[in-house]
Motif scaffolding. Structure first.
Motif, short mmCIF file in Angstrom:
data_model
loop_
_atom_site.label_atom_id
_atom_site.label_comp_id
_atom_site.label_asym_id
_atom_site.label_seq_id
_atom_site.Cartn_x
_atom_site.Cartn_y
_atom_site.Cartn_z
N ARG A 124 -13.71 29.33 -11.06
CA ARG A 124 -13.86 27.92 -10.68
C ARG A 124 -15.33 27.48 -10.53
O ARG A 124 -15.60 26.33 -10.21
N ASN A 125 -16.27 28.36 -10.72
CA ASN A 125 -17.67 28.00 -10.57
C ASN A 125 -18.16 27.17 -11.75
O ASN A 125 -17.64 27.28 -12.87
N ALA A 143 -3.13 24.29 -11.60
CA ALA A 143 -4.39 23.68 -12.03
C ALA A 143 -5.19 24.66 -12.88
O ALA A 143 -5.27 25.84 -12.59
N ARG A 144 -5.75 24.12 -13.96
CA ARG A 144 -6.65 24.94 -14.76
C ARG A 144 -7.91 25.23 -13.97
O ARG A 144 -8.36 24.43 -13.16
N THR A 145 -8.49 26.39 -14.17
CA THR A 145 -9.77 26.72 -13.54
C THR A 145 -10.85 26.39 -14.56
O THR A 145 -11.07 27.11 -15.53
N THR A 146 -11.52 25.26 -14.36
CA THR A 146 -12.47 24.76 -15.34
C THR A 146 -13.80 24.42 -14.70
O THR A 146 -13.89 24.11 -13.51
N ALA A 176 -15.80 21.27 -18.63
CA ALA A 176 -14.34 21.41 -18.57
C ALA A 176 -13.82 22.62 -19.33
O ALA A 176 -12.63 22.74 -19.57
N ARG A 177 -14.71 23.55 -19.65
CA ARG A 177 -14.25 24.80 -20.26
C ARG A 177 -13.69 25.71 -19.18
O ARG A 177 -14.09 25.65 -18.03
N SER A 201 -8.03 15.22 -17.42
CA SER A 201 -8.90 15.38 -18.58
C SER A 201 -9.74 14.13 -18.77
O SER A 201 -9.21 13.02 -18.82
N GLY A 202 -11.04 14.29 -18.86
CA GLY A 202 -11.95 13.16 -19.02
C GLY A 202 -12.06 12.74 -20.47
O GLY A 202 -11.98 13.54 -21.37
#
Length: 238
Positions: free
Chosen positions: A61-62, A47-50, A55-56, A236-237
């Motif tokens: 993870r904050n 999982a990406r940490t965004t 979503a950057r 992704s939204g």
């Protein structure tokens, strides 16, 4: 028995029917006797940490500094990316084909992803379904995941939220529609279950983050100390 009660009972029976005909083999590799075998479960990662808002990418993870004044979720933890091979099918089996046997394994994968990122003494709270939708489906998928996480981590669980306004399913809605659809749609139950607690808010998928954030707003209004979002997959939204 009223007509409405009969219809609800029939729906619950129909919701259980898929469990009787599900093949006992891994959804991802087709081997073994479990719906998600140990090897495939161990391989789910990446999982990406965004930031939940923009979503950057974030290393911790904050929620990023730019979004912090607008968004209520302190951090978002996702076990995997929705676009990863096989994940969309796995979630469909669980959520729409109602294979509830997957909840415990998926909860374990979510906890593994959370690792050191969980707050101290977390209280696991599921994103609720509207009562009408829950009666139709027969179960709340987020509740089973939250209970699995609480049970595996030996931490507390609370059914602390209610959905006060129903809306059509959001899976195919755009970002603006999602944000509008859930604004003010959730409220915390009376009784102070979340007061002063570090809440881990659980759902299966996060897309725009709108649902998680409105739930977080309600939890903070009820006195929660912090709200961390924990989901199986980040999508992704639009």
């Amino acid at each position: 028995m009223t007509a409405a009660t009969f219809v609800d009972s029939l729906r619950r029976l129909l919701a259980d029917l898929p469990q009787w005909f599900i093949e006992r083999r891994c959804i991802l590799c087709g081997n073994g006797r479990n719906r998600l075998c140990g090897a495939c479960a161990s391989a789910i990662h990446g999982a990406r940490t965004t930031c939940i808002g923009c979503a950057r990418g974030t290393g911790d993870r904050n929620t990023c500094r730019s979004c912090r004044n607008v968004w209520h979720v302190e951090r978002l933890i996702a076990a995997t990316d929705y676009a990863r091979t096989g994940m969309a099918g796995l979630i469909k089996e669980y959520k729409y084909r109602m294979d509830r046997s997957l909840a415990r394994t998926m909860g374990g994968i979510m906890l593994r992803a959370a690792a050191v990122h969980l707050p101290e003494h977390p209280l696991f709270v599921p994103v609720p379904l509207h009562p009408r939708r829950r009666r139709w489906r027969g179960f709340n998928h987020a509740e089973l995941l939250a209970r699995a996480c609480a049970g595996r981590s030996l931490m507390h669980y609370a059914d602390a939220l209610a959905r006060t306004r129903d809306s059509r399913p959001q899976a195919r809605s755009g970002r603006a529609e999602r944000l509008d659809a859930v604004r003010g749609a959730f409220a915390a139950h009376a009784g102070g279950a979340v007061h002063g607690r570090n809440v881990v808010l659980v759902d299966d998928v996060c897309t725009t983050g709108a649902t998680l954030d409105d739930c977080a707003r309600a939890l903070l209004d009820a006195g929660a100390g912090s709200v961390t979002g924990l989901v199986f997959a980040r999508k992704s939204g639009a």
